[in-house]
Each structure stands twice: as C-alpha cells, then as structure tokens.
Design a protein around this motif. Sequence first.
Motif, PDB file in Angstrom:
ATOM      1  N   PHE A 269     -13.162  -4.072   7.591  1.00  0.00           N
ATOM      2  CA  PHE A 269     -11.979  -3.396   7.076  1.00  0.00           C
ATOM      3  C   PHE A 269     -12.190  -1.887   7.045  1.00  0.00           C
ATOM      4  CE2 PHE A 269     -11.503  -7.630   5.381  1.00  0.00           C
ATOM      5  CZ  PHE A 269     -10.130  -7.847   5.348  1.00  0.00           C
ATOM      6  N   LEU A 271      -9.707   1.713   5.619  1.00  0.00           N
ATOM      7  CA  LEU A 271      -8.621   2.018   4.697  1.00  0.00           C
ATOM      8  C   LEU A 271      -7.279   1.967   5.427  1.00  0.00           C
ATOM      9  CD1 LEU A 271      -7.860   2.955   1.819  1.00  0.00           C
ATOM     10  CD2 LEU A 271      -8.100   5.305   2.624  1.00  0.00           C
ATOM     11  N   SER A 272      -6.262   1.468   4.756  1.00  0.00           N
ATOM     12  CA  SER A 272      -4.925   1.425   5.335  1.00  0.00           C
ATOM     13  C   SER A 272      -4.290   2.815   5.301  1.00  0.00           C
ATOM     14  CB  SER A 272      -4.039   0.451   4.564  1.00  0.00           C
ATOM     15  OG  SER A 272      -3.815   0.924   3.245  1.00  0.00           O
ATOM     16  N   ASP A 273      -3.291   3.028   6.175  1.00  0.00           N
ATOM     17  CA  ASP A 273      -2.586   4.317   6.173  1.00  0.00           C
ATOM     18  C   ASP A 273      -1.911   4.557   4.835  1.00  0.00           C
ATOM     19  OD1 ASP A 273      -3.286   4.818   8.834  1.00  0.00           O
ATOM     20  OD2 ASP A 273      -1.597   3.658   9.589  1.00  0.00           O
ATOM     21  N   ARG A 274      -1.345   3.510   4.255  1.00  0.00           N
ATOM     22  CA  ARG A 274      -0.687   3.648   2.953  1.00  0.00           C
ATOM     23  C   ARG A 274      -1.711   3.989   1.875  1.00  0.00           C
ATOM     24  NH1 ARG A 274       3.095  -0.959  -0.027  1.00  0.00           N
ATOM     25  NH2 ARG A 274       3.565   0.261  -1.902  1.00  0.00           N
ATOM     26  N   GLU A 348      -9.370  -4.707  10.387  1.00  0.00           N
ATOM     27  CA  GLU A 348      -8.222  -4.811   9.498  1.00  0.00           C
ATOM     28  C   GLU A 348      -8.182  -3.601   8.572  1.00  0.00           C
ATOM     29  OE1 GLU A 348      -7.454  -9.007   8.116  1.00  0.00           O
ATOM     30  OE2 GLU A 348      -9.552  -9.203   8.729  1.00  0.00           O
ATOM     31  N   GLN A 349      -7.003  -3.328   8.022  1.00  0.00           N
ATOM     32  CA  GLN A 349      -6.845  -2.182   7.128  1.00  0.00           C
ATOM     33  C   GLN A 349      -6.259  -2.639   5.807  1.00  0.00           C
ATOM     34  OE1 GLN A 349      -5.079   0.396  10.607  1.00  0.00           O
ATOM     35  NE2 GLN A 349      -5.729   1.782   8.982  1.00  0.00           N
ATOM     36  N   ALA A 350      -6.852  -2.160   4.728  1.00  0.00           N
ATOM     37  CA  ALA A 350      -6.421  -2.530   3.388  1.00  0.00           C
ATOM     38  C   ALA A 350      -6.755  -1.389   2.436  1.00  0.00           C
ATOM     39  CB  ALA A 350      -7.099  -3.827   2.946  1.00  0.00           C
ATOM     40  N   GLY A 351      -6.213  -1.454   1.227  1.00  0.00           N
ATOM     41  CA  GLY A 351      -6.397  -0.379   0.259  1.00  0.00           C
ATOM     42  C   GLY A 351      -7.581  -0.581  -0.660  1.00  0.00           C
ATOM     43  N   LYS A 356     -11.774   4.543  -0.240  1.00  0.00           N
ATOM     44  CA  LYS A 356     -10.905   5.697  -0.456  1.00  0.00           C
ATOM     45  C   LYS A 356     -11.692   6.978  -0.661  1.00  0.00           C
ATOM     46  CE  LYS A 356      -6.992   3.085  -2.285  1.00  0.00           C
ATOM     47  NZ  LYS A 356      -6.028   2.931  -3.380  1.00  0.00           N
TER      48      LYS A 356
END
Length: 476
Positions: A269, A271-274, A348-351, A356
């Motif tokens: 994973f 970091l997600s763009d959001r 994959e991307q996640a928060g 962060k």
Amino acid sequence: MMGFGMRFRAVVAVVGMLLTALAVDAVAQTKVSSVRLWRAPDNTRLVFDLTGPVQHSVFTLTAPDRLVIDINGASLGAPLTAATANTPITAIRSAQRTPTDLRVVIDLKKAVTPKSFTLTPNAQYGNRLVVDLFDNPADAAPPPPPPTKVATVPAVPVTPTEPALKLPPMPSGKRDIIVVIDAGHGGEDPGASGSRGQREKDVVLSIARELQRQVNGMKGFRAELTRTGDYFIPLRGRTEIARKKGADLFVSIHADAAPSKAAFGASVFALSDRGATSETARWLADSENRSDLIGGAGNVSLDDKDRMLAGVLLDLSMTASLTSSLNVGQKVLSNIGRVTPLHKRRVEQAGFMVLKSPDIPSILVETGFISNANEASKLTSSSHQQALARSISSGVRQFFQQNPPPGTYIAWLRDSGKIAQGPRDHRVNPGETLAMIAVRYQVSPASLRSANNLKSDDLKIGQTLTIPGNDVVVKQ
C-alpha cells in the motif's frame, strides 16, 4: 393542595436518594481486574484492565519518588502484579480510599513524567486506563549503535551466472541510504491473530529484524527499526521516529486478518490521493508542523511562508513522496510476487496513518493474511520470513539504484559509472525480436527469457518485458 405538594416533594426526594444510591452502587461495580506493563526505549506503559468506564487523576510525589493514580468509581477486582524489571518501577500498591474510589501508588526509582488516558472497548479488550511513564531526558539511555553490517550476506542471491562483485570502498562524505522499518502493532496491541495463537505483532517484528539484517548487508544502506521489542508506539510516533532518524524510505510491515479465512496473498500500500490532500491540510493547520523542515521541498522551512506558498510547497513535497512511494511499492510488490501469492497485483492506495509523511516515501507491506491457516504457518517460518525480507530488500535496492538520494554512496556509484541501471520494463514494439531487445539493453537473450519466464522467443506487440540489470558494475 399544600399538604399534597409537601408529600409530593417528599416522594421526589426519596426517589432522588434511591436513584443516587443506585448510581453510586452502579459506579462501584467497575473493577480493576489486572495491570499489564511494557517497557519501551524511553517510557514504560501501564495498562489497567477495567470492567467499565471510570474517571481518574494522576499526580507525582517526591522524597521518595512516587506516582499516585486515583481511579474514581472503581474497586480492586484482583491483586495488581506485574514484572517491573528494567523499568523505573519498584512496586505497585493499592488501597480502597472509599467504597467507590481506588488509589494506586507506583513506587519509583527515579522521577518520571506521566501521561494518562482512558480507552473504550475494542474487539480484543474492554475498558482500559493507560498510564505512560516517560523517562526524563537526563535518565534516558543512549540509543544503541547501528547493527553491525553482515558482510557475509549478499545483497542478492548469487547464481552460477552472476559472480559476486567486489564493491569499491565508500568514499568519505558519502552517506548511507537510510531505510526505517516499522513492525506494526506491539505491546498491548497484538494486531491480528491466527487460529493457532500466532500474533501479528510477533510475526512482523521477526520479519522486520530479518529485513534490517539484510538491508544492513547491502553496502551503502543502513536500516533502523521503529521498535526493537514488544512495546506500543503511537501511529504518528512511528513516522516521527523515521524523521528523526533521517529516513529516505519508511517501510511498515503487517500481517492482516480478513473476515474470510480463505483470503490470502501479500499486498503493498501507498497513501491515497485523498489521504495526501487531507494530510497536507492537517500539516498547514498545525503550527508545530509548519515550522518543520520538509525535505521533499528542498529543506524549505514553512514558518516564514504565507499560507498559499506553504500549501504549494507541502503539496509538491507530498506529490513527490507519493510518486516515489508508488514506484518503490511496485518494485517491492513485483519481488514479493516471486516468493508468495499476491492479493492484488498493483500497489493499492489507502489512508493509513503511518503513510502520511509529506517528506518521506512510505509503503505498507501486508506480508499475508495471518487469519489464513496456511499463510499463518508460512509467516511463522524463518525460511519464509527470510524470503519475504529478501524480496522487500531487493525492491528497495532496485528503486534506490535508479533514484539514489544526492550525497549518498549509491548516487556516487551511479555518477561514477560504477553502477548500471537496475531492472526496468520495455514494451515490445512492431518488428522487435527478443534478440534485438537483448542487444539494445546489453543483456543476453537467456537472461531475458529467464526474467520473463518465456518458453520461446516469440513476442507479442505491446507485451511488457522485464529487462534484468547488473546491479553493480565495477570498472577496473
């Protein structure tokens, strides 16, 4: 009517007294059932297990040093015992001040700085009272020296067609690339568990230690761990450790569980763009973070910039870190796919909180599902842990050989022509043959076939080939 009113008020008063008595009795039903203790490098954590919610306060006393914890609305359910070796604690005492108030006294060898908070129930524990005892700076033990590099461990497996190459000595002033490895969970947070009692926190610490050993065996690299034992570190504290250690890359190791015990496979994973957008906003809102140096933005301090410029700099830093995270993540994932099945074939991307960090490329590696009996068995195997660590270190090495930070030994090797480009991809164009591609990249057709598991020299237009690279080329 007056008599009725008086009688009514009397009834209300009696009911109120009964309700108050019931409430006091209900509060008193909370029990302190046990205490658990963990020692970290700079603090000691006490966790009191409770049967319900409580109010509490803490204060310190001197001559001798003590910490007093008043737990209101609780009584002692069992003797409080814990192993206190290698901690500032000499004894734990308790007494019931009132039927509903419990006092716990921690006898100390030296003064500490306490911090306390309560936690609500989760899937593993009930209500808890957490008390952290932070060592005073003068009492904190110096950090251990970096692990000795193991010269006998090769950076990559050596095959008969790949002779071991002798690296040139490191020139003065050229630093190591620093990889900070984070073993997830720890202490009172065991993470996921397997059917035979395997605990995620134990498995990932073993993998992290093996990965550290392998990375330290690669010249020009140094690996550091966020935790070296079984203790808890807050999520943001993990990235803070990475920043203090000057990390060029942050790798968090996990072994998750899934509702379905049939779920299997490793994942990587970023970091997600959001998540990146929300984190940029959080950093801008935090006055302390604004004054930090953001390495990804060229060591530009944010404290003297207006909000718009600071936002642009942070966004650029986060974007650069995220791009690097996806890049190194894909290389790690490709290597892991050679030793274990993959849950997903792309990063994959996640928060995730530990990803962060606006100035440090960061990836989270799910090494497998500990909830799957077969994978849990593999994850506790030393040979599989070594294979997983080798695949992660290979991906990390490949990324930095292509993207070495300025001023590092690996950058010096590349700039001196002593290091060739690592593995990369090539999309087959019309009219190209395997032999032509081999000549173009100065590799043998046999190595191309091996790297891509080809059984013949037949290629398809648009097919993506992995071009193997000689990791190090030393000029004589």
